[in-house]
Motif scaffolding. Structure first.
Motif, PDB file in Angstrom:
ATOM      1  N   ASP A  70       3.889 -20.974  -1.833  1.00 32.36           N
ATOM      2  CA  ASP A  70       3.279 -19.664  -2.126  1.00 32.36           C
ATOM      3  C   ASP A  70       2.528 -19.156  -0.894  1.00 32.36           C
ATOM      4  OD1 ASP A  70       4.213 -19.910  -4.703  1.00 32.36           O
ATOM      5  OD2 ASP A  70       2.267 -20.315  -5.607  1.00 32.36           O
ATOM      6  N   GLN A  71       1.868 -20.066  -0.214  1.00 35.14           N
ATOM      7  CA  GLN A  71       1.092 -19.659   0.969  1.00 35.14           C
ATOM      8  C   GLN A  71       2.011 -19.290   2.129  1.00 35.14           C
ATOM      9  OE1 GLN A  71      -2.611 -21.231   1.876  1.00 35.14           O
ATOM     10  NE2 GLN A  71      -2.830 -22.391  -0.012  1.00 35.14           N
ATOM     11  N   GLN A  72       3.153 -19.975   2.232  1.00 31.05           N
ATOM     12  CA  GLN A  72       4.119 -19.579   3.281  1.00 31.05           C
ATOM     13  C   GLN A  72       4.562 -18.136   3.041  1.00 31.05           C
ATOM     14  OE1 GLN A  72       6.709 -23.231   2.691  1.00 31.05           O
ATOM     15  NE2 GLN A  72       6.898 -23.019   4.907  1.00 31.05           N
ATOM     16  N   MET A  76       4.099 -14.651   5.285  1.00 30.22           N
ATOM     17  CA  MET A  76       5.188 -13.721   5.618  1.00 30.22           C
ATOM     18  C   MET A  76       4.804 -12.285   5.257  1.00 30.22           C
ATOM     19  SD  MET A  76       8.574 -15.891   4.541  1.00 30.22           S
ATOM     20  CE  MET A  76       9.729 -14.695   5.254  1.00 30.22           C
ATOM     21  N   ILE A  77       4.093 -12.127   4.130  1.00 25.71           N
ATOM     22  CA  ILE A  77       3.648 -10.776   3.746  1.00 25.71           C
ATOM     23  C   ILE A  77       2.700 -10.228   4.806  1.00 25.71           C
ATOM     24  CG2 ILE A  77       2.304  -9.471   2.051  1.00 25.71           C
ATOM     25  CD1 ILE A  77       3.370 -11.410  -0.116  1.00 25.71           C
ATOM     26  N   CYS A  78       1.725 -11.045   5.209  1.00 26.67           N
ATOM     27  CA  CYS A  78       0.742 -10.596   6.238  1.00 26.67           C
ATOM     28  C   CYS A  78       1.430 -10.184   7.524  1.00 26.67           C
ATOM     29  CB  CYS A  78      -0.213 -11.715   6.605  1.00 26.67           C
ATOM     30  SG  CYS A  78      -1.162 -12.325   5.255  1.00 26.67           S
ATOM     31  N   GLU A  79       2.506 -10.881   7.842  1.00 26.18           N
ATOM     32  CA  GLU A  79       3.204 -10.632   9.105  1.00 26.18           C
ATOM     33  C   GLU A  79       4.263  -9.536   8.974  1.00 26.18           C
ATOM     34  OE1 GLU A  79       4.586 -14.603   9.764  1.00 26.18           O
ATOM     35  OE2 GLU A  79       2.635 -15.308  10.455  1.00 26.18           O
ATOM     36  N   GLY A  80       4.358  -8.900   7.816  1.00 24.67           N
ATOM     37  CA  GLY A  80       5.320  -7.813   7.634  1.00 24.67           C
ATOM     38  C   GLY A  80       6.760  -8.299   7.621  1.00 24.67           C
ATOM     39  N   ASP A  98      -3.304 -22.523  -9.403  1.00 23.68           N
ATOM     40  CA  ASP A  98      -3.582 -21.123  -9.721  1.00 23.68           C
ATOM     41  C   ASP A  98      -4.157 -20.349  -8.526  1.00 23.68           C
ATOM     42  OD1 ASP A  98      -3.575 -19.071 -11.750  1.00 23.68           O
ATOM     43  OD2 ASP A  98      -5.759 -19.145 -11.655  1.00 23.68           O
ATOM     44  N   VAL A  99      -4.919 -21.043  -7.698  1.00 23.22           N
ATOM     45  CA  VAL A  99      -5.486 -20.345  -6.525  1.00 23.22           C
ATOM     46  C   VAL A  99      -4.366 -19.804  -5.626  1.00 23.22           C
ATOM     47  CG1 VAL A  99      -7.757 -21.440  -6.414  1.00 23.22           C
ATOM     48  CG2 VAL A  99      -5.792 -22.580  -5.379  1.00 23.22           C
ATOM     49  N   ASP A 100      -3.274 -20.571  -5.514  1.00 16.19           N
ATOM     50  CA  ASP A 100      -2.159 -20.121  -4.668  1.00 16.19           C
ATOM     51  C   ASP A 100      -1.436 -18.932  -5.304  1.00 16.19           C
ATOM     52  OD1 ASP A 100      -2.294 -22.254  -2.613  1.00 16.19           O
ATOM     53  OD2 ASP A 100      -1.835 -23.535  -4.303  1.00 16.19           O
ATOM     54  N   VAL A 101      -1.281 -19.021  -6.638  1.00  9.93           N
ATOM     55  CA  VAL A 101      -0.624 -17.924  -7.376  1.00  9.93           C
ATOM     56  C   VAL A 101      -1.433 -16.643  -7.186  1.00  9.93           C
ATOM     57  CG1 VAL A 101       0.066 -17.123  -9.671  1.00  9.93           C
ATOM     58  CG2 VAL A 101       0.301 -19.556  -9.067  1.00  9.93           C
ATOM     59  N   LYS A 102      -2.734 -16.755  -7.336  1.00  8.40           N
ATOM     60  CA  LYS A 102      -3.615 -15.582  -7.183  1.00  8.40           C
ATOM     61  C   LYS A 102      -3.562 -15.068  -5.747  1.00  8.40           C
ATOM     62  CE  LYS A 102      -7.106 -15.788 -10.778  1.00  8.40           C
ATOM     63  NZ  LYS A 102      -7.463 -17.145 -11.194  1.00  8.40           N
ATOM     64  N   ALA A 103      -3.574 -15.990  -4.779  1.00  8.69           N
ATOM     65  CA  ALA A 103      -3.577 -15.573  -3.369  1.00  8.69           C
ATOM     66  C   ALA A 103      -2.294 -14.821  -3.031  1.00  8.69           C
ATOM     67  CB  ALA A 103      -3.746 -16.784  -2.467  1.00  8.69           C
ATOM     68  N   LEU A 104      -1.164 -15.326  -3.518  1.00 10.67           N
ATOM     69  CA  LEU A 104       0.108 -14.650  -3.225  1.00 10.67           C
ATOM     70  C   LEU A 104       0.140 -13.267  -3.880  1.00 10.67           C
ATOM     71  CD1 LEU A 104       2.947 -14.506  -2.099  1.00 10.67           C
ATOM     72  CD2 LEU A 104       3.733 -15.959  -3.993  1.00 10.67           C
ATOM     73  N   SER A 105      -0.252 -13.218  -5.150  1.00 14.01           N
ATOM     74  CA  SER A 105      -0.272 -11.921  -5.844  1.00 14.01           C
ATOM     75  C   SER A 105      -1.229 -10.959  -5.148  1.00 14.01           C
ATOM     76  CB  SER A 105      -0.729 -12.105  -7.298  1.00 14.01           C
ATOM     77  OG  SER A 105       0.054 -13.068  -7.942  1.00 14.01           O
ATOM     78  N   ARG A 106      -2.364 -11.470  -4.756  1.00 14.50           N
ATOM     79  CA  ARG A 106      -3.366 -10.621  -4.109  1.00 14.50           C
ATOM     80  C   ARG A 106      -2.836 -10.020  -2.808  1.00 14.50           C
ATOM     81  NH1 ARG A 106      -6.933 -11.279  -0.194  1.00 14.50           N
ATOM     82  NH2 ARG A 106      -8.691  -9.830  -0.211  1.00 14.50           N
ATOM     83  N   TYR A 111      -1.133  -5.628   0.716  1.00 14.94           N
ATOM     84  CA  TYR A 111      -0.169  -5.047   1.667  1.00 14.94           C
ATOM     85  C   TYR A 111       0.782  -4.056   1.003  1.00 14.94           C
ATOM     86  CZ  TYR A 111      -1.911  -8.031   5.341  1.00 14.94           C
ATOM     87  OH  TYR A 111      -2.720  -8.609   6.293  1.00 14.94           O
ATOM     88  N   ASP A 112       0.515  -3.718  -0.267  1.00 11.98           N
ATOM     89  CA  ASP A 112       1.324  -2.733  -1.002  1.00 11.98           C
ATOM     90  C   ASP A 112       2.811  -3.085  -0.930  1.00 11.98           C
ATOM     91  OD1 ASP A 112       1.932  -0.526  -2.517  1.00 11.98           O
ATOM     92  OD2 ASP A 112       1.864   0.892  -0.840  1.00 11.98           O
ATOM     93  N   LEU A 113       3.096  -4.355  -1.150  1.00 16.97           N
ATOM     94  CA  LEU A 113       4.490  -4.806  -1.129  1.00 16.97           C
ATOM     95  C   LEU A 113       5.101  -4.593  -2.509  1.00 16.97           C
ATOM     96  CD1 LEU A 113       6.507  -6.460   0.735  1.00 16.97           C
ATOM     97  CD2 LEU A 113       5.858  -8.432  -0.676  1.00 16.97           C
ATOM     98  N   PRO A 114       6.286  -4.003  -2.610  1.00 17.18           N
ATOM     99  CA  PRO A 114       6.958  -3.913  -3.912  1.00 17.18           C
ATOM    100  C   PRO A 114       7.013  -5.311  -4.547  1.00 17.18           C
ATOM    101  CG  PRO A 114       8.099  -2.555  -2.324  1.00 17.18           C
ATOM    102  CD  PRO A 114       7.054  -3.329  -1.551  1.00 17.18           C
ATOM    103  N   PHE A 115       6.557  -5.396  -5.820  1.00 15.32           N
ATOM    104  CA  PHE A 115       6.217  -6.697  -6.398  1.00 15.32           C
ATOM    105  C   PHE A 115       6.594  -6.663  -7.871  1.00 15.32           C
ATOM    106  CE2 PHE A 115       2.060  -9.213  -7.542  1.00 15.32           C
ATOM    107  CZ  PHE A 115       2.783 -10.376  -7.716  1.00 15.32           C
ATOM    108  N   ALA A 116       7.537  -7.506  -8.272  1.00 11.05           N
ATOM    109  CA  ALA A 116       8.013  -7.507  -9.661  1.00 11.05           C
ATOM    110  C   ALA A 116       7.718  -8.847 -10.319  1.00 11.05           C
ATOM    111  CB  ALA A 116       9.514  -7.244  -9.690  1.00 11.05           C
ATOM    112  N   ASN A 117       7.271  -8.786 -11.564  1.00 19.01           N
ATOM    113  CA  ASN A 117       6.920 -10.016 -12.292  1.00 19.01           C
ATOM    114  C   ASN A 117       7.793 -10.289 -13.507  1.00 19.01           C
ATOM    115  OD1 ASN A 117       3.596  -9.059 -11.614  1.00 19.01           O
ATOM    116  ND2 ASN A 117       4.605 -10.805 -10.692  1.00 19.01           N
ATOM    117  N   SER A 118       8.747  -9.433 -13.792  1.00 20.06           N
ATOM    118  CA  SER A 118       9.563  -9.618 -14.992  1.00 20.06           C
ATOM    119  C   SER A 118      10.932  -8.996 -14.740  1.00 20.06           C
ATOM    120  CB  SER A 118       8.895  -8.940 -16.188  1.00 20.06           C
ATOM    121  OG  SER A 118       8.928  -7.542 -16.019  1.00 20.06           O
TER     122      SER A 118
END
Ligand SMILES: O=C(CO)COP(=O)(O)O
Length: 136
Positions: A70-72, A76-80, A98-106, A111-118
């Motif tokens: 999740d952190q990797q 990648m998100i931070c680096e565009g 859960d901290v990793d899940v929250k960090a990735l979602s956050r 970064y306003d990345l298109p993000f789908a959960n379902s």
């Protein structure tokens, strides 16, 4: 979306918690034709499940989510380096990481990345990304 050539493939991340892996694999299978043209990144176990079924996809397996995958993806998100995140989160089970899940979602939100959960949201996000990409 990051400013990239129209010919460059979409760079998409695929992640699912255990209870949602079947749903993500089915979704990937249903969209295999479009996803074949994309550069895919997945956390370890999710990626393995997808490649078992669709070994020809251009998919890079990262570490398993709880072991840093999740952190990797967050990095990648931070680096565009991603155009979209498809993260099928299990809302019913407590997660030791859960901290990793929250960090990735956050970071996807930061970064306003298109993000789908379902699956239904993923349909719309993928359609939008492809339309945007095609419009160049
Ligand atoms: O736990 C995950 C995301 O938080 C997913 O990791 P795996 O794909 O390795 O199961």
């Amino acid at each position: 979306m990051a400013d990239r050539s129209q010919n460059a493939p979409l760079r998409l991340a695929l992640v699912a918690h255990d209870a949602k892996k079947d749903a993500l694999v089915s979704w990937v299978q249903a969209h295999a034709r479009d996803l074949t043209k994309a550069e895919l990144f997945a956390t370890g176990t999710t990626g393995g499940r997808i490649l078992d079924l669709l070994p020809d996809l251009n998919l890079t397996r990262l570490k398993s989510g709880p072991l840093g995958g999740d952190q990797q993806l967050g990095a990648m998100i931070c680096e565009g380096r991603l155009d979209g995140l498809f993260f099928f989160i299990d809302p019913m089970s407590p997660m030791p990481h859960d901290v990793d899940v929250k960090a990735l979602s956050r970071l996807a939100i930061v970064y306003d990345l298109p993000f789908a959960n379902s699956p239904s949201t993923a349909d719309f996000v993928l359609r939008g990304l492809i339309a945007d990409h095609t419009a160049g």
